[in-house]
Design an enzyme around this catalytic site. Structure first.
Site, mmCIF file in Angstrom:
data_model
loop_
_atom_site.group_PDB
_atom_site.id
_atom_site.type_symbol
_atom_site.label_atom_id
_atom_site.label_comp_id
_atom_site.label_asym_id
_atom_site.label_seq_id
_atom_site.Cartn_x
_atom_site.Cartn_y
_atom_site.Cartn_z
ATOM 1 N N SER A 32 -11.116 11.319 24.651
ATOM 2 C CA SER A 32 -12.476 10.869 24.692
ATOM 3 C C SER A 32 -12.988 10.954 26.197
ATOM 4 O O SER A 32 -14.131 10.831 26.480
ATOM 5 C CB SER A 32 -12.878 9.474 24.150
ATOM 6 O OG SER A 32 -11.865 8.539 24.633
ATOM 7 N N ASP A 320 -18.228 0.950 27.876
ATOM 8 C CA ASP A 320 -17.786 0.269 26.564
ATOM 9 C C ASP A 320 -16.223 -0.298 26.545
ATOM 10 O O ASP A 320 -16.007 -0.595 27.813
ATOM 11 C CB ASP A 320 -17.989 1.312 25.208
ATOM 12 C CG ASP A 320 -17.085 2.346 25.581
ATOM 13 O OD1 ASP A 320 -16.159 2.470 26.180
ATOM 14 O OD2 ASP A 320 -17.290 3.466 24.887
ATOM 15 N N HIS A 323 -14.064 2.954 27.954
ATOM 16 C CA HIS A 323 -14.543 4.299 28.949
ATOM 17 C C HIS A 323 -15.386 3.887 30.024
ATOM 18 O O HIS A 323 -16.333 2.963 30.111
ATOM 19 C CB HIS A 323 -15.465 5.322 28.122
ATOM 20 C CG HIS A 323 -14.940 5.779 26.887
ATOM 21 N ND1 HIS A 323 -15.059 5.059 25.670
ATOM 22 C CD2 HIS A 323 -13.648 6.691 26.675
ATOM 23 C CE1 HIS A 323 -14.158 5.471 24.606
ATOM 24 N NE2 HIS A 323 -13.601 6.723 25.206
#
Length: 353
Positions: A32, A320, A323
């Site tokens: 991600s 978040d 990240h």
């Protein structure tokens, strides 16, 4: 100057000369941290970021499948290299000329191990991503012939960032088998032996110039800090991460000796990220121990549409629970390049909020 620094400098100065001649092609493998939208095409995947507030600071202000409020480090590095950020593999047609210009195979939730991120239902593991690269090479071979396809793959640059999910969404989850089945030492050995096979397979498919990005201090990300009574970094997790990074460096040295013409390098991002977390004010940040988006770590830790945002996104290192923010990614990308070049390129322009 250390030998590792010399190797890095040599690699990236040759890379810079390729950029100037407009020949640079990059293929990106990861999770991600570098996903640019592949998971949007996985119908049943629970690892998606295709909703507000993701992308709020990206060009156009819309979610793109990137797990941050703006750009990934990969986007910024591409801009520094003077090339477009490679598109998500699943967004590109198999007969498209875009395959010759670089592709991003990264997938949120992906890991070195195929069972990592199992509860996300769908994600592209590193093995899946390598399989898609094999299909990419086959499509390129159809377009330009076998010899030219081999040369194309030999000359491309491969950026690889894997391993975070193998810890965060596998070994460190008490309800998953791997954390119960393996000791930390056995688990890192499993990761390294699997990674050995995967990097060797990429080499067999034509990859020669590979950059493996080491893991950052995972014990200091918000999703791990909440497990500490005082919200501090989890030292044990960081020790495991450093052991993984150390073993990867040994593996890379071994592969460079074992595989003819292999040119693998290890990018040690751990100290760069730790410095940003421990000394945020030195880089214009105010908060590095929690996220800009008010997330609920019990239900995933992502920034949901009903979440409340911080008043100034530039103040936060983390977007978040997992990240970095766009502003942090700008700093990290610049620090990464500064560690490799004696005269670092200027940082990418910051987005207007």
């Amino acid at each position: 100057m250390s030998m590792q620094r010399v190797v890095f400098a040599t690699f990236f100065f040759s890379l810079a000369s390729m950029v100037s001649s407009a020949q640079l092609v990059t293929y990106v493998f990861g999770d991600s941290l570098t996903d640019v939208g592949n998971n949007n095409f996985l119908q049943y995947s629970l690892a998606k970021s295709n909703y507000p507030w993701y992308g709020i600071d990206y060009s156009g202000g819309q979610a793109t499948g990137r797990f941050t409020n703006g750009r990934t480090i990969g986007d910024i590095i591409s801009a520094k290299l003077g090339i477009p950020s490679p598109p998500a593999y699943l967004s590109v047609s198999q007969n498209s000329d875009a395959l010759l210009k670089g592709i991003n195979y990264a997938s949120g939730g992906a890991g070195i191990l195929n069972d990592t991120g199992l509860y996300f239902i769908q994600r592209l593991s590193f093995d899946d991503q390598i399989n898609y690269f094999k299909k990419t090479k086959e499509a390129i071979r159809t377009k330009i012939g076998d010899e030219a396809a081999n040369r194309h793959c030999n000359e491309a640059i491969y950026f690889i960032g894997m391993g975070s999910n193998d810890y965060v969404n596998n070994f460190l989850q008490p309800f998953l088998a791997d954390g119960q089945q393996y000791t930390p030492e056995e688990f890192v050995d499993l990761l390294i032996s699997t990674l050995d096979q995967q990097l060797t397979r990429l080499y067999q498919l034509g990859a020669r110039k590979m950059v493996f990005h080491g893991l950052g201090p995972l014990g200091c990300i918000p999703s791990q800090r909440v497990k500490s009574k005082k919200g501090q970094c989890l030292k044990q997790v960081n020790k495991w991460v450093m052991q993984f990074n150390s073993n990867v460096q040994i593996l890379i040295n071994t592969l460079n000796h074992r595989l003819p013409n292999a040119d693998l390098t290890f990018a040690d991002t751990y100290p760069l990220v730790l410095e940003l977390i421990e000394n945020p004010t030195a880089y214009g940040f105010k908060v590095s121990n929690t996220s800009c988006c008010n997330v609920d770590t019990s239900i995933g830790g992502l920034c949901l549409p009903n979440s409340k945002l911080c008043s100034n996104r530039h103040d936060y290192v983390f977007w978040d629970a997992f990240h970095p923010s766009d502003a942090a990614n700008v700093i990290l990308a610049d620090k990464f390049f500064s560690s490799l070049f004696s005269s670092a390129p200027s940082p990418a322009p910051e987005p207007s909020l």
